[in-house]
Motif scaffolding. Sequence first.
Motif, PDB file in Angstrom:
ATOM      1  N   ARG A  27       0.940  -1.262  -0.013  1.00 50.98           N
ATOM      2  CA  ARG A  27       0.044  -0.034   0.038  1.00 50.98           C
ATOM      3  C   ARG A  27       0.763   1.323  -0.107  1.00 50.98           C
ATOM      4  O   ARG A  27       0.437   2.118  -0.430  1.00 50.98           O
ATOM      5  CB  ARG A  27      -0.953   0.037   1.153  1.00 50.98           C
ATOM      6  CG  ARG A  27      -2.114  -0.943   0.976  1.00 50.98           C
ATOM      7  CD  ARG A  27      -2.907  -1.095   2.373  1.00 50.98           C
ATOM      8  NE  ARG A  27      -2.018  -1.311   3.234  1.00 50.98           N
ATOM      9  CZ  ARG A  27      -2.277  -1.667   4.794  1.00 50.98           C
ATOM     10  NH1 ARG A  27      -3.657  -1.540   5.030  1.00 50.98           N
ATOM     11  NH2 ARG A  27      -1.658  -1.900   5.578  1.00 50.98           N
ATOM     12  N   TYR A  56       2.018   4.279  -8.386  1.00 48.76           N
ATOM     13  CA  TYR A  56       1.952   4.964  -7.028  1.00 48.76           C
ATOM     14  C   TYR A  56       2.154   6.578  -7.144  1.00 48.76           C
ATOM     15  O   TYR A  56       2.473   7.152  -8.247  1.00 48.76           O
ATOM     16  CB  TYR A  56       3.334   4.415  -6.356  1.00 48.76           C
ATOM     17  CG  TYR A  56       3.177   3.046  -5.731  1.00 48.76           C
ATOM     18  CD1 TYR A  56       2.825   2.895  -4.383  1.00 48.76           C
ATOM     19  CD2 TYR A  56       3.469   1.965  -6.809  1.00 48.76           C
ATOM     20  CE1 TYR A  56       2.467   1.669  -4.072  1.00 48.76           C
ATOM     21  CE2 TYR A  56       3.339   0.569  -5.979  1.00 48.76           C
ATOM     22  CZ  TYR A  56       3.179   0.289  -4.728  1.00 48.76           C
ATOM     23  OH  TYR A  56       2.629  -0.877  -4.443  1.00 48.76           O
ATOM     24  N   VAL A  87       2.221   6.066  -2.127  1.00 51.21           N
ATOM     25  CA  VAL A  87       1.020   5.257  -1.900  1.00 51.21           C
ATOM     26  C   VAL A  87       0.589   4.790  -3.084  1.00 51.21           C
ATOM     27  O   VAL A  87       0.685   5.245  -4.119  1.00 51.21           O
ATOM     28  CB  VAL A  87      -0.075   5.996  -1.059  1.00 51.21           C
ATOM     29  CG1 VAL A  87       0.289   6.168   0.352  1.00 51.21           C
ATOM     30  CG2 VAL A  87      -0.526   7.059  -1.706  1.00 51.21           C
ATOM     31  N   ASP A  88      -0.039   3.468  -3.211  1.00 51.25           N
ATOM     32  CA  ASP A  88      -0.772   2.806  -4.251  1.00 51.25           C
ATOM     33  C   ASP A  88      -1.892   3.816  -4.810  1.00 51.25           C
ATOM     34  O   ASP A  88      -2.858   3.996  -3.633  1.00 51.25           O
ATOM     35  CB  ASP A  88      -1.113   1.496  -3.721  1.00 51.25           C
ATOM     36  CG  ASP A  88      -1.860   0.806  -4.994  1.00 51.25           C
ATOM     37  OD1 ASP A  88      -2.339   1.258  -5.861  1.00 51.25           O
ATOM     38  OD2 ASP A  88      -2.049  -0.324  -4.642  1.00 51.25           O
ATOM     39  N   ALA A 121      -5.408   2.686  -4.207  1.00 50.59           N
ATOM     40  CA  ALA A 121      -5.746   2.445  -2.861  1.00 50.59           C
ATOM     41  C   ALA A 121      -5.867   3.863  -2.014  1.00 50.59           C
ATOM     42  O   ALA A 121      -6.611   3.897  -1.098  1.00 50.59           O
ATOM     43  CB  ALA A 121      -4.737   1.586  -2.014  1.00 50.59           C
TER      44      ALA A 121
END
Length: 81
Positions: free
Chosen positions: A21, A47, A76-77, A80
Amino acid sequence: LELDCEGAEIDILLEMEIRPRAIIVETHGMHETPTPEVEATLEEIGYEIRSVEVAEQWSPAEDFCRENGIDVITAVDAEAA
């Protein structure tokens, strides 16, 4: 995932078989992994860059990091996020 691989960061990012993540990467411009290239690689694999900071923020280490392109990128992803 935290990477501090003294120049192997991009190779590792491109070959990852996992999807963390969040990724924290210490870049090493002096070892041919400059910050902009690592940022581009992270974005290429999906990302979102959240922050870029000098790796050490105390003197004299800060000067060394600035001179040698040693930064810490947090990403961060994007799916997500």
